[in-house]
Enzyme design. Structure first.
Site, mmCIF file in Angstrom:
data_model
loop_
_atom_site.group_PDB
_atom_site.id
_atom_site.type_symbol
_atom_site.label_atom_id
_atom_site.label_comp_id
_atom_site.label_asym_id
_atom_site.label_seq_id
_atom_site.Cartn_x
_atom_site.Cartn_y
_atom_site.Cartn_z
ATOM 1 N N THR A 128 2.192 -5.128 4.981
ATOM 2 C CA THR A 128 1.334 -4.825 3.841
ATOM 3 C C THR A 128 1.158 -3.334 3.594
ATOM 4 O O THR A 128 0.551 -2.953 2.589
ATOM 5 C CB THR A 128 -0.056 -5.452 4.050
ATOM 6 O OG1 THR A 128 -0.585 -4.988 5.294
ATOM 7 C CG2 THR A 128 0.036 -6.972 4.081
ATOM 8 N N ARG B 128 0.790 -1.236 0.000
ATOM 9 C CA ARG B 128 0.000 0.000 0.000
ATOM 10 C C ARG B 128 0.817 1.278 0.000
ATOM 11 O O ARG B 128 0.240 2.358 -0.085
ATOM 12 C CB ARG B 128 -0.973 -0.005 1.180
ATOM 13 C CG ARG B 128 -1.931 -1.184 1.132
ATOM 14 C CD ARG B 128 -3.050 -1.097 2.139
ATOM 15 N NE ARG B 128 -3.868 -2.286 2.049
ATOM 16 C CZ ARG B 128 -3.818 -3.299 2.908
ATOM 17 N NH1 ARG B 128 -2.999 -3.247 3.944
ATOM 18 N NH2 ARG B 128 -4.587 -4.349 2.746
ATOM 19 N N GLY C 24 -1.150 -9.860 10.259
ATOM 20 C CA GLY C 24 -1.140 -11.269 10.641
ATOM 21 C C GLY C 24 -2.015 -11.581 11.834
ATOM 22 O O GLY C 24 -1.976 -12.682 12.370
ATOM 23 N N GLY C 25 -2.825 -10.624 12.273
ATOM 24 C CA GLY C 25 -3.606 -10.793 13.485
ATOM 25 C C GLY C 25 -4.825 -11.685 13.349
ATOM 26 O O GLY C 25 -5.520 -11.923 14.338
ATOM 27 N N ASP D 103 -10.953 -4.132 14.209
ATOM 28 C CA ASP D 103 -9.627 -3.515 14.272
ATOM 29 C C ASP D 103 -9.735 -2.004 14.516
ATOM 30 O O ASP D 103 -10.678 -1.362 14.063
ATOM 31 C CB ASP D 103 -8.877 -3.706 12.959
ATOM 32 C CG ASP D 103 -8.766 -5.156 12.549
ATOM 33 O OD1 ASP D 103 -7.645 -5.595 12.287
ATOM 34 O OD2 ASP D 103 -9.806 -5.848 12.454
ATOM 35 N N TRP E 227 -1.240 -3.203 11.160
ATOM 36 C CA TRP E 227 -1.002 -3.285 9.729
ATOM 37 C C TRP E 227 -1.160 -1.991 8.949
ATOM 38 O O TRP E 227 -0.937 -1.974 7.737
ATOM 39 C CB TRP E 227 -1.866 -4.370 9.105
ATOM 40 C CG TRP E 227 -3.305 -4.385 9.501
ATOM 41 C CD1 TRP E 227 -3.842 -4.932 10.639
ATOM 42 C CD2 TRP E 227 -4.402 -3.850 8.758
ATOM 43 N NE1 TRP E 227 -5.205 -4.763 10.644
ATOM 44 C CE2 TRP E 227 -5.576 -4.110 9.503
ATOM 45 C CE3 TRP E 227 -4.516 -3.189 7.540
ATOM 46 C CZ2 TRP E 227 -6.844 -3.730 9.072
ATOM 47 C CZ3 TRP E 227 -5.779 -2.805 7.103
ATOM 48 C CH2 TRP E 227 -6.928 -3.077 7.873
ATOM 49 N N ASP F 155 -14.081 -8.645 15.319
ATOM 50 C CA ASP F 155 -13.048 -8.327 14.329
ATOM 51 C C ASP F 155 -13.009 -6.822 14.066
ATOM 52 O O ASP F 155 -12.824 -6.371 12.932
ATOM 53 C CB ASP F 155 -13.289 -9.101 13.034
ATOM 54 C CG ASP F 155 -12.069 -9.120 12.112
ATOM 55 O OD1 ASP F 155 -11.009 -8.613 12.531
ATOM 56 O OD2 ASP F 155 -12.184 -9.622 10.980
ATOM 57 N N ASN G 111 -7.506 -6.513 15.731
ATOM 58 C CA ASN G 111 -8.353 -7.389 16.537
ATOM 59 C C ASN G 111 -7.542 -8.410 17.315
ATOM 60 O O ASN G 111 -6.402 -8.738 16.962
ATOM 61 C CB ASN G 111 -9.343 -8.120 15.634
ATOM 62 C CG ASN G 111 -8.642 -8.969 14.570
ATOM 63 O OD1 ASN G 111 -8.290 -8.450 13.518
ATOM 64 N ND2 ASN G 111 -8.419 -10.244 14.842
#
Length: 580
Positions: free
Chosen positions: A198, A153, A214-215, A327, A264, A325, A282
């Site tokens: 990322t 990104r 990777g969470g 985040d 991330w 979830d 998360n």
């Protein structure tokens, strides 16, 4: 020393023979050298005062305050109708079969050179006025298919280097002039951690600070700082405290070892306070709280860290014991508010949970929260500290009502924008909901959610808010979920793009669409603006690549024939040049 003395003698002889003309040549030579140094080395000071260089776009969000705002005003609400594409740069498809196609990145621009990372972690440098390719760095992938997250990104830069995180969890530094690799350091073993980098890192005062994805798997998240010149690790802050550390009591047993909490998206930075702010993701397992009872610090939180040491200064948790979830990785937007003779330092931070939180950024004190999603029904109310009361808990056996927002979040990786001209904050809201059903085996192959649906009370939208009061100023409905980030400009425009491939501009004060151009490829990326020789440009990457892209047609069946396939092209727009 001897070489210096010889050069001095030659310079003296040259001046004695050619007089004033020689002095002029020497001055021009020195100025050219100064311009060359500036072109290759955005310093910490330049980044801290990015507002003084509106012609450049030196960080992922345009400045350390995460405004995504350009002070350029050549393109206005009146002139934007004349905006046309002036050049394009193809960024190639994935060369590794484990990568996604598309293009999600925000380019950087420094002194007339544009830098872009593709989804294969290749990096391109081009003339920012013409698109002429200057160099192309090809990243070398492992022979095996990599596991873990996907996405590329953005970049960071400083000290003559361009910095990139990779999807196999490396940090890489490239010479900004040549594209040659200066160093390449593994942050983790991707085949063990199933983690990735990322998003763009953040360059601060000789350090490169990076988060990690990777969470959504058994993993313990962190934020890492390395030395910019060498890649040597300086510190690492783990987002889950180990036993004996403050906050460790919020995890049961050994759940802290694999509790997720990834980092991330890049954070923001206050040079005056010397504090870096970073959102966290998360807790794992995503929708199941059994086995990790407690608030699960520092999941779904905003962190304030000392960039020199990595020490925690304060934190604010937005979704305690997250089982949705939700985040909180989104960009922390730094704002200042006049309160009489005093200027108060504030921070506005949004979460996937549909709420935006206003905090004192010196102390982390909660000031207020307001919903930026039309519907946020996963809790009954907020207490005086902004904590949710009577939150809905997903149950494997009980009735699961339509919960808004859903696990995709009211917003995801696409960031907001703030305009100091209007004083308003601009954000997308997906208005997607879920009927949550926890998986039977949460640490195995996860089928985390079923029953994704549209909010029956509101379509997806882009809206403007007063960040100090939470009052909504206007709403622009979008056909599908808006996946692009937003860009505010001093021309009172908000730029973005949609999944049908239309790059567009909205009037920042009314929300009315005032310009659009069909690029032919879906847009998931952040627009940026810069100028070269007084001409303003707007650049936006097209091609898509987000996870949500492929799910839109299940919610809007007609989208199947409307949304283009993944591609990878940077489009650059400008007003037509006046004929001479």
């Amino acid at each position: 020393m001897q070489r210096y003395e010889i050069s001095k003698r030659r310079l003296h002889l040259f001046r004695s023979q050619f007089g004033a003309f020689a002095n002029l040549l020497v001055l021009l030579f020195l100025l050219a050298g100064a311009r060359g140094a500036a072109a290759q080395e955005p310093s910490a000071s330049r980044l801290e005062h990015a507002d003084k260089e509106p012609q450049n776009w030196l960080t992922y969000y345009g400045n350390y305050g995460a405004w995504s705002y350009s002070p350029l005003s050549q393109i206005t609400r009146d002139t934007v109708k004349q905006l046309v594409p002036v050049w394009a740069l193809p960024a190639g498809g994935p060369t590794n079969p484990s990568l996604r196609a598309g293009l999600e990145a925000a380019p950087l621009v420094a002194d007339g050179v544009l830098y872009l990372v593709g989804m294969q972690n290749n990096v391109y440098a081009a003339d920012a006025a013409t698109g002429k390719l200057l160099w192309n760095y090809i990243y070398k992938w492992p022979e095996e298919n990599i596991p873990g997250g996907r996405g590329a990104r953005g970049l960071a830069m400083g000290e003559g280097l361009v910095f990139m995180g990779t999807q196999d969890s490396h940090l890489v530094a490239l010479d900004a002039k040549t594209g040659k690799e200066a160093w390449n350091v593994a942050m983790d073993d991707v085949f063990k951690c199933r983690c990735a980098i990322t998003s763009a890192p953040l360059y601060i005062k000789g350090k490169v600070i990076s988060g990690v994805a990777g969470g959504d798997a058994p993993f313990r998240g962190y934020i890492t700082a390395v030395e910019a010149k060498t890649g040597k690790r300086l510190w690492r802050f783990y987002t889950i405290p180990e036993p004996g550390e403050p906050g460790s009591e919020t995890w049961v047993g050994d759940s802290w070892k694999e509790g997720g909490v990834a980092t991330w998206l890049p954070g923001s930075y206050d040079p005056e306070l010397n504090v870096v702010y970073w959102g966290t993701g998360n807790a794992f397992p995503d929708l199941v709280g059994e086995g990790r009872q407690g608030d699960n610090l520092y999941a779904a939180s905003l962190l304030a860290l000392d960039p020199d040491t990595g020490k925690l200064k304060w934190y604010y948790q937005e979704t305690p014991h997250d089982v949705y979830d939700f985040d909180s990785n989104m960009e922390p937007v730094l704002l200042d508010s006049k309160e009489g003779a005093r200027t108060r330092k504030l921070i506005l931070h949004s979460s996937k949970n549909g709420l935006a939180y206003l905090l004192d950024r010196e102390t982390g004190k909660f000031l207020k929260a307001f919903p930026y999603a039309t519907t946020a029904n996963w809790f009954k109310s907020l207490d005086d500290n902004g904590k949710p009361t009577e939150a809905l808990i997903p149950s494997a056996n009980g009735a699961n009502p339509l919960t808004c927002p859903g696990a995709a979040g009211a917003r995801n990786f696409n960031h907001s924008a703030y305009s100091p001209r209007t004083g308003w904050w601009y954000t997308s809201s997906s208005e997607l909901c879920n009927r949550f059903t926890p998986p039977e085996n949460p640490r195995g192959d996860q089928n985390l959610r079923v029953g994704r649906g549209l909010n029956p009370d509101a379509p997806p939208n882009i809206s403007a808010f007063d960040p100090l009061t939470g009052k909504k100023q206007w709403t622009f409905a979008t056909r599908y979920v808006n996946q692009s980030s937003l860009l505010a400009t001093a021309g009172d425009l908000i730029f973005g793009g949609d999944l049908e491939g239309e790059a567009f501009a909205l009037d920042a004060r009314t929300g009315k669409k005032v310009w659009a151009f069909n690029t032919g490829a879906r847009i998931d990326a952040p627009p940026v603006s810069y100028s070269v020789n007084g001409r303003q440009f707007v650049a936006i990457a097209t091609g898509g690549g987000g996870v949500i892209d492929g799910q839109v047609s299940t919610l809007w069946p007609e989208a199947k024939d409307r949304i283009p396939q993944a591609a990878a092209t940077l489009f650059v727009f400008a007003l037509p040049e006046k004929s001479k």
